[in-house]
Design a protein around this motif. Sequence first.
Motif, PDB file in Angstrom:
ATOM      1  N   LEU A  69       0.828  -1.206   0.000  1.00 23.85           N
ATOM      2  CA  LEU A  69       0.000   0.000   0.000  1.00 23.85           C
ATOM      3  C   LEU A  69       0.867   1.262   0.000  1.00 23.85           C
ATOM      4  N   ASP A  70       2.025   1.206   0.706  1.00 24.10           N
ATOM      5  CA  ASP A  70       2.946   2.349   0.700  1.00 24.10           C
ATOM      6  C   ASP A  70       3.462   2.621  -0.718  1.00 24.10           C
ATOM      7  N   LYS A  71       3.771   1.542  -1.437  1.00 26.87           N
ATOM      8  CA  LYS A  71       4.261   1.702  -2.811  1.00 26.87           C
ATOM      9  C   LYS A  71       3.183   2.314  -3.716  1.00 26.87           C
ATOM     10  N   LEU A  72       1.932   1.877  -3.505  1.00 23.04           N
ATOM     11  CA  LEU A  72       0.835   2.452  -4.287  1.00 23.04           C
ATOM     12  C   LEU A  72       0.670   3.938  -3.984  1.00 23.04           C
ATOM     13  N   GLN A  73       0.840   4.290  -2.704  1.00 24.77           N
ATOM     14  CA  GLN A  73       0.712   5.702  -2.316  1.00 24.77           C
ATOM     15  C   GLN A  73       1.794   6.532  -3.003  1.00 24.77           C
ATOM     16  N   VAL A  74       3.017   6.012  -3.033  1.00 27.64           N
ATOM     17  CA  VAL A  74       4.116   6.709  -3.709  1.00 27.64           C
ATOM     18  C   VAL A  74       3.802   6.874  -5.194  1.00 27.64           C
ATOM     19  N   LYS A  75       3.200   5.848  -5.782  1.00 20.86           N
ATOM     20  CA  LYS A  75       2.864   5.890  -7.204  1.00 20.86           C
ATOM     21  C   LYS A  75       1.802   6.963  -7.491  1.00 20.86           C
ATOM     22  N   VAL A  76       0.830   7.124  -6.576  1.00 21.89           N
ATOM     23  CA  VAL A  76      -0.191   8.158  -6.742  1.00 21.89           C
ATOM     24  C   VAL A  76       0.448   9.541  -6.672  1.00 21.89           C
ATOM     25  N   TYR A  77       1.357   9.741  -5.707  1.00 21.99           N
ATOM     26  CA  TYR A  77       2.031  11.032  -5.586  1.00 21.99           C
ATOM     27  C   TYR A  77       2.900  11.314  -6.809  1.00 21.99           C
ATOM     28  N   GLU A  78       3.461  10.265  -7.375  1.00 24.88           N
ATOM     29  CA  GLU A  78       4.269  10.430  -8.581  1.00 24.88           C
ATOM     30  C   GLU A  78       3.398  10.851  -9.765  1.00 24.88           C
ATOM     31  N   ALA A  79       2.198  10.289  -9.858  1.00 26.93           N
ATOM     32  CA  ALA A  79       1.267  10.683 -10.923  1.00 26.93           C
ATOM     33  C   ALA A  79       0.902  12.159 -10.792  1.00 26.93           C
ATOM     34  N   HIS A  80       0.707  12.593  -9.530  1.00 28.91           N
ATOM     35  CA  HIS A  80       0.394  13.998  -9.272  1.00 28.91           C
ATOM     36  C   HIS A  80       1.561  14.893  -9.684  1.00 28.91           C
ATOM     37  N   ARG A  81       2.777  14.485  -9.352  1.00 27.47           N
ATOM     38  CA  ARG A  81       3.967  15.269  -9.690  1.00 27.47           C
ATOM     39  C   ARG A  81       4.128  15.407 -11.204  1.00 27.47           C
ATOM     40  N   GLN A  82       3.903  14.321 -11.925  1.00 22.84           N
ATOM     41  CA  GLN A  82       4.055  14.342 -13.383  1.00 22.84           C
ATOM     42  C   GLN A  82       3.050  15.294 -14.037  1.00 22.84           C
ATOM     43  N   LEU A  83       1.832  15.307 -13.529  1.00 24.15           N
ATOM     44  CA  LEU A  83       0.827  16.221 -14.079  1.00 24.15           C
ATOM     45  C   LEU A  83       1.219  17.669 -13.831  1.00 24.15           C
ATOM     46  N   ILE A  84       1.731  17.948 -12.632  1.00 23.66           N
ATOM     47  CA  ILE A  84       2.137  19.311 -12.295  1.00 23.66           C
ATOM     48  C   ILE A  84       3.301  19.755 -13.176  1.00 23.66           C
ATOM     49  N   GLU A  85       4.307  18.912 -13.330  1.00 22.20           N
ATOM     50  CA  GLU A  85       5.488  19.275 -14.111  1.00 22.20           C
ATOM     51  C   GLU A  85       5.158  19.449 -15.590  1.00 22.20           C
ATOM     52  N   ALA A  86       4.181  18.697 -16.066  1.00 24.24           N
ATOM     53  CA  ALA A  86       3.783  18.799 -17.472  1.00 24.24           C
ATOM     54  C   ALA A  86       2.880  20.005 -17.724  1.00 24.24           C
ATOM     55  N   GLY A  87       2.500  20.687 -16.644  1.00 21.91           N
ATOM     56  CA  GLY A  87       1.626  21.856 -16.786  1.00 21.91           C
ATOM     57  C   GLY A  87       0.203  21.478 -17.141  1.00 21.91           C
ATOM     58  N   GLU A  88      -0.178  20.244 -16.858  1.00 23.77           N
ATOM     59  CA  GLU A  88      -1.519  19.766 -17.189  1.00 23.77           C
ATOM     60  C   GLU A  88      -2.459  19.972 -16.005  1.00 23.77           C
TER      61      GLU A  88
END
Length: 404
Positions: A69-88
């Motif tokens: 579950l910790d790994k899944l949580q990290v993956k969700v935060y990574e998805a959020h980071r990618q959207l922010i960096e892409a300006g989406e």
Amino acid sequence: MSVNFSLLFYLKKPKNYISGPVPIYIRITVAGKRAELTTGRECEPGRWNTAAGRASGTREEIKSLNMYLDKLQVKVYEAHRQLIEAGESVTADRMKSKFLGKEEKPRMLIEIFKEHNRKVEALIGSEYSEGTSKRYKTSLKHTANFLRWKYGVDDIDIRKVDHSFVSDYDFYLRSVRKCNNNSAVKYIKNFGKVIRICLSSGWLEADPFRNYKAKTRKVDRVFLTEEELEAMAEKIFVSERLTQVRDIFLFSCYTGLAYVDVQQLKRADIRIGVDGEQWIFKNRQKTDTPSRIPLLPKALTILERYQDHPQCLYEDRLLPVLSNQKMNAYLKEIADVCGIEKPITFHIARHTFATTVTLLNGVPMESVSKMLGHTSLRTTQQYAKILDVKVGEDMRLLRERLKQ
């Protein structure tokens, strides 16, 4: 711009649940909207810590589950980071798609605009006019040129269209394209229709026009005075083509018909009216509203002049009308020859009918509105507001009555 979100791991009991392990789900919440997905793992309700969003215990399988579950949580935060960096734009559904590795195909602004224009063109004659289709094509061209000017691209993801985009587009139209206020507002309005399609289709989260305000300004409508009409009518031209253009322009001055309506005028459009005289019975091309116009003697004289013209006989038209571009070019030459220092276009004939020919001669505004085929009396009132001559004449009559 960073957008906060909340993440929750929870047990989701299936319908008719009695006992046994329960599936663990992830809930992502952004701006009050949720997206849910399963973790693919289960846990006994008695071993689940709701506050922590994790299983309780020291057994090896519990530790393994919590690490997963910790790994899944990290993956969700990574998805959020990618959207922010892409300006989406960050939404719950987009974070879910990014988390699952489902790349959503971007919807492109110019593609959407072109599809809209194709539909408009297909409905010409039923829901739209040729002029409306042409305006949307021009607006599309301006939008495409703006993208190249501002971003150096041929198209852009519709999700990147925001308030700043609209403001910059407005600036581009006014500065680079040298559009006046009303033209810029109309192009932005056409662009706004495409944006509304995107909003209603769910392709845009926020309305880029929410804080954008632009209004058309009232402009003085140019028209010919009675003296200028007479000067044009009495002028003898060496060129037969100039005489022909002058006559057709004057016909519009005495009927109020727009260019396209004069061009399409057929013999069958002339019928006997309620007063036993000849009238024009025709629906306006622009609005499809009916126009009923009694023909004045000067208009009838012009029709008689061209009743045997080869072009009229061949095309079943009442007048040999050239293209709008050629008509306007010749009208500028006619104005120069007649000493008329006004920017003359064919549409000024319609203004002249509304003002000099009708309103200034005491024709009631309601009658003028009906003959012009206006859908609202307010449109006709715009002509009355500029008639200082009429105001002066009315006040002169009032002064004479008050003297008695």
